[in-house]
Design a protein around this motif. Structure first.
Motif, PDB file in Angstrom:
ATOM      1  N   GLY A   2       0.792  -1.216   0.000  1.00  9.17           N
ATOM      2  CA  GLY A   2       0.000   0.000   0.000  1.00  9.17           C
ATOM      3  C   GLY A   2       0.825   1.267   0.000  1.00  9.17           C
ATOM      4  O   GLY A   2       0.285   2.348  -0.248  1.00  9.17           O
ATOM      5  N   GLN A   3       2.118   1.163   0.303  1.00  9.00           N
ATOM      6  CA  GLN A   3       2.965   2.349   0.201  1.00  9.00           C
ATOM      7  C   GLN A   3       3.236   2.649  -1.269  1.00  9.00           C
ATOM      8  O   GLN A   3       3.004   1.817  -2.151  1.00  9.00           O
ATOM      9  CB  GLN A   3       4.277   2.132   0.947  1.00  9.00           C
ATOM     10  N   THR A   4       3.746   3.856  -1.522  1.00  5.20           N
ATOM     11  CA  THR A   4       4.077   4.240  -2.892  1.00  5.20           C
ATOM     12  C   THR A   4       5.582   4.364  -3.054  1.00  5.20           C
ATOM     13  O   THR A   4       6.255   4.985  -2.228  1.00  5.20           O
ATOM     14  CB  THR A   4       3.417   5.584  -3.264  1.00  5.20           C
ATOM     15  N   VAL A   5       6.090   3.751  -4.127  1.00  6.73           N
ATOM     16  CA  VAL A   5       7.504   3.795  -4.464  1.00  6.73           C
ATOM     17  C   VAL A   5       7.668   4.545  -5.774  1.00  6.73           C
ATOM     18  O   VAL A   5       6.922   4.311  -6.725  1.00  6.73           O
ATOM     19  CB  VAL A   5       8.072   2.362  -4.616  1.00  6.73           C
ATOM     20  N   LEU A   6       8.651   5.441  -5.802  1.00  3.17           N
ATOM     21  CA  LEU A   6       8.986   6.151  -7.034  1.00  3.17           C
ATOM     22  C   LEU A   6      10.276   5.566  -7.588  1.00  3.17           C
ATOM     23  O   LEU A   6      11.291   5.544  -6.890  1.00  3.17           O
ATOM     24  CB  LEU A   6       9.177   7.639  -6.725  1.00  3.17           C
TER      25      LEU A   6
ATOM     26  N   LYS B  54       2.251   0.577  -4.577  1.00  6.52           N
ATOM     27  CA  LYS B  54       1.946   1.379  -5.763  1.00  6.52           C
ATOM     28  C   LYS B  54       3.272   1.911  -6.291  1.00  6.52           C
ATOM     29  O   LYS B  54       4.136   2.310  -5.507  1.00  6.52           O
ATOM     30  CB  LYS B  54       1.031   2.539  -5.350  1.00  6.52           C
ATOM     31  N   VAL B  55       3.435   1.906  -7.610  1.00  4.58           N
ATOM     32  CA  VAL B  55       4.697   2.371  -8.186  1.00  4.58           C
ATOM     33  C   VAL B  55       4.443   3.488  -9.188  1.00  4.58           C
ATOM     34  O   VAL B  55       3.614   3.351 -10.090  1.00  4.58           O
ATOM     35  CB  VAL B  55       5.452   1.224  -8.886  1.00  4.58           C
ATOM     36  N   ILE B  56       5.166   4.576  -9.001  1.00  3.00           N
ATOM     37  CA  ILE B  56       5.221   5.655  -9.983  1.00  3.00           C
ATOM     38  C   ILE B  56       6.633   5.633 -10.556  1.00  3.00           C
ATOM     39  O   ILE B  56       7.599   5.552  -9.801  1.00  3.00           O
ATOM     40  CB  ILE B  56       4.934   7.026  -9.335  1.00  3.00           C
ATOM     41  N   ALA B  57       6.743   5.631 -11.876  1.00  2.00           N
ATOM     42  CA  ALA B  57       8.059   5.563 -12.519  1.00  2.00           C
ATOM     43  C   ALA B  57       8.289   6.782 -13.381  1.00  2.00           C
ATOM     44  O   ALA B  57       7.350   7.297 -13.987  1.00  2.00           O
ATOM     45  CB  ALA B  57       8.149   4.293 -13.375  1.00  2.00           C
ATOM     46  N   THR B  58       9.532   7.233 -13.416  1.00  3.09           N
ATOM     47  CA  THR B  58       9.867   8.309 -14.358  1.00  3.09           C
ATOM     48  C   THR B  58      10.600   7.711 -15.554  1.00  3.09           C
ATOM     49  O   THR B  58      11.277   6.692 -15.431  1.00  3.09           O
ATOM     50  CB  THR B  58      10.779   9.378 -13.714  1.00  3.09           C
ATOM     51  N   THR B  59      10.471   8.380 -16.695  1.00  5.73           N
ATOM     52  CA  THR B  59      11.234   7.970 -17.871  1.00  5.73           C
ATOM     53  C   THR B  59      11.241   9.130 -18.860  1.00  5.73           C
ATOM     54  O   THR B  59      10.695  10.198 -18.593  1.00  5.73           O
ATOM     55  CB  THR B  59      10.657   6.690 -18.506  1.00  5.73           C
TER      56      THR B  59
ATOM     57  N   PRO C  94       9.924  19.106 -15.837  1.00  5.84           N
ATOM     58  CA  PRO C  94      11.263  19.294 -15.239  1.00  5.84           C
ATOM     59  C   PRO C  94      11.202  19.283 -13.702  1.00  5.84           C
ATOM     60  O   PRO C  94      12.068  18.694 -13.071  1.00  5.84           O
ATOM     61  CB  PRO C  94      11.693  20.658 -15.775  1.00  5.84           C
ATOM     62  N   ALA C  95      10.177  19.912 -13.136  1.00 11.39           N
ATOM     63  CA  ALA C  95      10.001  19.856 -11.670  1.00 11.39           C
ATOM     64  C   ALA C  95       9.066  18.676 -11.364  1.00 11.39           C
ATOM     65  O   ALA C  95       7.950  18.847 -10.871  1.00 11.39           O
ATOM     66  CB  ALA C  95       9.429  21.167 -11.155  1.00 11.39           C
ATOM     67  N   TRP C  96       9.533  17.484 -11.683  1.00 12.20           N
ATOM     68  CA  TRP C  96       8.627  16.331 -11.659  1.00 12.20           C
ATOM     69  C   TRP C  96       8.136  15.946 -10.287  1.00 12.20           C
ATOM     70  O   TRP C  96       7.202  15.172 -10.161  1.00 12.20           O
ATOM     71  CB  TRP C  96       9.213  15.135 -12.406  1.00 12.20           C
ATOM     72  N   HIS C  97       8.723  16.460  -9.224  1.00  7.75           N
ATOM     73  CA  HIS C  97       8.196  16.104  -7.903  1.00  7.75           C
ATOM     74  C   HIS C  97       6.744  16.573  -7.760  1.00  7.75           C
ATOM     75  O   HIS C  97       5.967  15.968  -7.032  1.00  7.75           O
ATOM     76  CB  HIS C  97       9.072  16.680  -6.792  1.00  7.75           C
ATOM     77  N   GLU C  98       6.413  17.656  -8.456  1.00 13.46           N
ATOM     78  CA  GLU C  98       5.017  18.134  -8.386  1.00 13.46           C
ATOM     79  C   GLU C  98       4.064  17.118  -9.016  1.00 13.46           C
ATOM     80  O   GLU C  98       2.970  16.870  -8.505  1.00 13.46           O
ATOM     81  CB  GLU C  98       4.887  19.489  -9.086  1.00 13.46           C
ATOM     82  N   GLN C  99       4.505  16.555 -10.139  1.00 11.92           N
ATOM     83  CA  GLN C  99       3.673  15.565 -10.821  1.00 11.92           C
ATOM     84  C   GLN C  99       3.586  14.271  -9.985  1.00 11.92           C
ATOM     85  O   GLN C  99       2.543  13.613  -9.948  1.00 11.92           O
ATOM     86  CB  GLN C  99       4.249  15.292 -12.215  1.00 11.92           C
ATOM     87  N   VAL C 100       4.667  13.939  -9.316  1.00 11.48           N
ATOM     88  CA  VAL C 100       4.648  12.765  -8.423  1.00 11.48           C
ATOM     89  C   VAL C 100       3.556  12.948  -7.373  1.00 11.48           C
ATOM     90  O   VAL C 100       2.727  12.048  -7.150  1.00 11.48           O
ATOM     91  CB  VAL C 100       6.021  12.575  -7.741  1.00 11.48           C
ATOM     92  N   LYS C 101       3.524  14.099  -6.770  1.00  9.55           N
ATOM     93  CA  LYS C 101       2.519  14.343  -5.726  1.00  9.55           C
ATOM     94  C   LYS C 101       1.105  14.360  -6.310  1.00  9.55           C
ATOM     95  O   LYS C 101       0.160  13.850  -5.702  1.00  9.55           O
ATOM     96  CB  LYS C 101       2.820  15.646  -4.990  1.00  9.55           C
ATOM     97  N   ALA C 102       0.978  14.933  -7.482  1.00 13.20           N
ATOM     98  CA  ALA C 102      -0.341  14.967  -8.116  1.00 13.20           C
ATOM     99  C   ALA C 102      -0.859  13.551  -8.368  1.00 13.20           C
ATOM    100  O   ALA C 102      -2.057  13.280  -8.278  1.00 13.20           O
ATOM    101  CB  ALA C 102      -0.263  15.746  -9.427  1.00 13.20           C
ATOM    102  N   LEU C 103       0.060  12.648  -8.652  1.00 12.73           N
ATOM    103  CA  LEU C 103      -0.323  11.248  -8.919  1.00 12.73           C
ATOM    104  C   LEU C 103      -0.445  10.438  -7.641  1.00 12.73           C
ATOM    105  O   LEU C 103      -0.757   9.253  -7.674  1.00 12.73           O
ATOM    106  CB  LEU C 103       0.710  10.589  -9.844  1.00 12.73           C
ATOM    107  N   ASN C 104      -0.137  11.063  -6.509  1.00 19.55           N
ATOM    108  CA  ASN C 104      -0.152  10.308  -5.247  1.00 19.55           C
ATOM    109  C   ASN C 104      -1.087  10.961  -4.228  1.00 19.55           C
ATOM    110  O   ASN C 104      -0.803  11.010  -3.042  1.00 19.55           O
ATOM    111  CB  ASN C 104       1.269  10.183  -4.688  1.00 19.55           C
ATOM    112  N   GLY C 105      -2.189  11.468  -4.718  1.00 21.29           N
ATOM    113  CA  GLY C 105      -3.183  12.039  -3.820  1.00 21.29           C
ATOM    114  C   GLY C 105      -2.727  13.307  -3.137  1.00 21.29           C
ATOM    115  O   GLY C 105      -3.219  13.650  -2.056  1.00 21.29           O
TER     116      GLY C 105
END
Lengths: 338, 338, 338, 338
Positions: free
Chosen positions: A160-164, A185-190, A214-225
């Protein structure tokens, strides 16, 4: 026996030589190597950018799988015919690493495994997962074990945790596969749509093209509630560590498992919220023999198969290194020995 | 509002009454209960075998899910319309339990939830998993959280480990589902071929009919490569604890999560290899609010759906209790409120 | 070399024999034993009540300290002249115990150490603490390491927590000394005013005479601000385990480290609040080589000196056993070899 | 009531004002503040270098101790007359921090405590250690709890390990005192012989004058048997983090608890052996209410008394800040309210 030797820095200096088969100490095991995989470490050793004092001729490569063909007089754990994988940090058998456990790394303090035979102490091996081929098993010692030890033993990943994960190199793909097997849950960058599709096929719940963000941490958070992830494995170093730190939540775990873009980590306590969010930055690199065996059980139970980018025969070792240098690979590059 | 009341010990003394809707303190939330599930604890409370000092009339049941309809003046975390599940040990919010956290249990120190409305402090709720119905969510507070807290937070279950579950009650089925989501191997015991098929359909890697193997720890080891399992959750108590202890390996974890066959645990340090094998016997029962929320994320990420044996309307609460008493159920028994 | 041999069960069958000095394998170390200590285990082995299949003649005793006099061809960690202590569970080097680590115990699967020389693998030794004599160091392998591993590595003792110790045997006195060095509060039970004074001199914050308080868990709580202790080490077994369980608080740790009154543990989930209070019952017995080394550093930093009840020359081994059997000792009984 | 107010950035803008005594919510407690201590954070807030958006007039200071004088309608844990200390991160009650727990810090999202009265939720307080005065207790909330949480709860300090502390500020002196109480060896750095003597008087096993040893990690190892320490708490930031990383052993813990020399941490994976030695860099800042209470028990059991540099009356608050800015202090600077 046949062995690949590096006679000077550079891929053009890889030659196949005929050398003496290693003799065995009482506690050692002789392994007939069937397959070897390359790591970024092998590339920078080859290029001379990591250890300028390498002694030539040098047998390269740390990751190998094969078959036991002989055992020393005092060996009790192995017998001829056993399929095995080599442990990279030879003397780190259980628990947390200490100075004694950290003293011997394959292809560093000992000859590498890109040869027909290699001799290792009986504690420096693990049983090959029953569901894998030699080529697949050869990918495990550094990349898979780094992902496993970081996620499972250091970060304590829970379902249930999220891994990037970052990109499509060996550590990152193993992190993706292990995290999914562990119920995360997995979020991947590429960087491309083609790679994004491969990541999704491997189970990634979401993929971010970092060229678009470029500031992808924002998108990570958007995808993680709206909140940061629990764990990320930074494999790039200088160019990504800042975004990695901003991508995790309170009490988050940032494993630093690579340095493709350089080893400097320009951190800032305030800007990266290191203290404010109680972030843990953890140096990572492989694990113990015991962790390796535990990982192999997980590989069997969940029938995980490593992603292999390409397989080269021993004679094309140079091409294998060049493929690695190209950065175009997805997953691991393997060299087979007949 | 309508509420189920027990007026004396015994299922025949369950009556639907019209009682005052609870008024709210500043930090409380009013929840319109949509579904409730029963636990073995409810049965022994009903029968008077667990707490002879129960004060009648008593509103029974601890496990409930519903919708927030009103909030007190100082409540900031919830708003009307939020779908929620009730936390059983109300004041245990984070971390390990302590005396203050352990002081208030639903339907013990507070009224139960088998009523149209219940008032709880804002810290005593969790968000309902988005993938579950009210009926499914109502099964979580005791059985699922006990399995989760035991496996994940106390035993530290890792992918590739082996978990032994016992029978087809609520805790055991959740343990099976959670262990599989976490990448573990699961061996389950049961008493019939029909139940064995259900266990396999839920993901059990192997099932043992304990009627065929009275000393079933031997069969457990035979199915686990000759060694004990990492973790088991004993839910039966007196009749099984010995076999449970013999079923685990060195450093194994035996959660004691139930006592259907009685609360006496006749252990023997030598015969059960308690010291020799460094076995941990851990009292288990639910978890913190924070653990509940973490479990719910795992339920969402892995799309876990609780196994529901049967659903009864409020008017058939007596039948629901009788079904539980029969021991024929597989999974959870639910009561719905319109 | 001289060695003590047991030729049949019973203290009268202890004889000094002249036997061959052990020959060394490549990875072994020869140790000239200077001092040995006895444990309760030695007594029940001598009496035949623990292992009826003992093969005679049998060299007894597990706890020894001495000097390295020779090393095998492949030994790198030790050299002649090193002062060392023997590790009891020989192959448990680091981390948590597993089946392989648990396979060999001194004086069980190997000859005991009550002889002039003993041969052990180089991983089965630790450096002797610099502040201790051979007599003192010989007391550590079982009693001290059991206390250390239980308190520090399993229970995770923190400064300010309260530890309850039971009586004046080896494990309990080491638990008292280690707990005080770790900044804990210690409550100790005993049966006489004389022993109470000794316990206070060793640092106990409070002492309970259990003859005055048969339900001594109540007195424990009275001395601990009304709540249970964090950790206790039960060393008596059948007669005390119930009081031990009632003496700990929520999430408490009950190490079961002995069975002087018998190995049966008649537990009751309800009466002993096992589930209600989330109690952990942990089988205990010694620790890893790595834990032993860590303990020795703590012994040096805090200048802990083991409590020695009495010292006997090899020729009075029988008297040493009888002293142990008498139950009158406070601390450890040591046998010296010239 | 009287309150200190900052009307604009700078120590010259501290004025004593007469403001309304806070009114209480149902779950709040009114505390009559008796003493306050200053932290480096207070200094950079005063100077405007940390948070340029501060809203004036601003009541400064986070660390306070006092007496409960009134409680809200729903408060059950406190009563008038209780001696208490304020928790800095108000909503972080137990376990690991999360976003909700991290939302409210005293003197940041709430008014500071440099006033006659302050209102806090009943969960945002701890009982004052019985062995301390108000002046002493006022030093605990940030500096002591940061040292405790880092050493004990995050690094898991065990007796016999070695801790490296840096200088004579609040966090470092508490780290020294807590580490000694926990049975550790302590090496401390400082810049003068006078301070070295104070550190030794507090229990430091060895002191390094960093002016004599610019590459002081070498001297740390020389004083620790040739190997790195287990744990260090870096409080300086930019100027020391490199030496801090080189001072720890394999699997070492580097807490980053301060940034007096600047918040930039110029790390290098290779040069600082981050991956090679599996180093953990952990952002640190205070702890939970539960950790605070646990620390207070340790303070009582071990009779730890905070080191107070100087005590100022409320009217000399400006002088207190200037003393802190001078860097000449050893230990904590306290302000008392009559």
């Amino acid at each position: 026996m046949k062995a690949m030797q590096l006679t000077a820095f550079g891929a053009d200096n890889l030659v196949i030589a005929d050398v003496a088969t290693p003799s065995l100490k009482a506690n050692e095991v002789l392994v007939n190597i069937k397959a070897v995989s390359l790591n970024y470490l092998d590339l920078i050793l080859l290029n001379g950018t990591f250890n300028g004092d390498l002694v030539f001729p040098y047998i390269p490569a740390s990751d190998g799988a094969g078959v036991v063909t002989a055992v020393g007089a005092d060996v009790s754990r192995w017998k001829p015919g056993d399929k095995v994988v080599i442990q990279y940090v030879q003397n780190w058998t259980h628990g947390s690493i200490d100075a004694a456990g950290n003293a011997v790394r394959v292809a560093w303090q000992t000859p590498g495994v890109l040869s027909e035979y290699t001799a290792v102490p009986e504690h420096g091996l693990v049983k090959m997962p029953a569901n894998l081929s030699f080529e697949e098993a050869a990918t495990l010692p550094i990349a898979a074990l780094t992902a496993w030890y970081g996620l499972i033993e250091q970060a304590g990943l829970r379902p249930g945790q999220t891994v990037l994960t970052q990109g499509t190199g060996g550590v990152s793909l193993f992190a993706l596969q292990i995290a999914k097997a562990a119920g995360a849950k997995v979020i991947a960058t590429t960087s491309s749509e083609a790679k994004a599709a491969q990541l999704k096929a491997l189970g990634a719940d979401a993929v971010i093209n970092y060229n678009q963000y470029p500031a992808w941490h924002e998108q990570v958070k958007a995808l993680n509630g709206g909140e940061g992830v629990d764990i990320t494995m930074d494999v790039v170093g200088s160019a990504t560590i800042g975004e990695s730190l901003l991508s995790v939540k309170e009490n988050g775990f940032v494993g630093t498992a690579g340095f493709i873009a350089g080893p400097e980590l320009p951190l800032d306590i305030h800007r990266h919220r290191i203290n404010l969010n109680f972030i843990r930055i953890q140096g990572l690199a492989v694990g113990s023999v015991s962790a390796f065996a535990a990982m192999n059980r997980a590989i069997e139970v969940n029938d995980i198969h490593p992603v292999i980018d390409s397989v080269y025969p021993l004679e094309q070792t140079r091409e294998a290194y060049l493929r690695l240098a190209s950065g175009k690979h997805v997953g691991k590059i393997v060299i087979t020995l007949s």
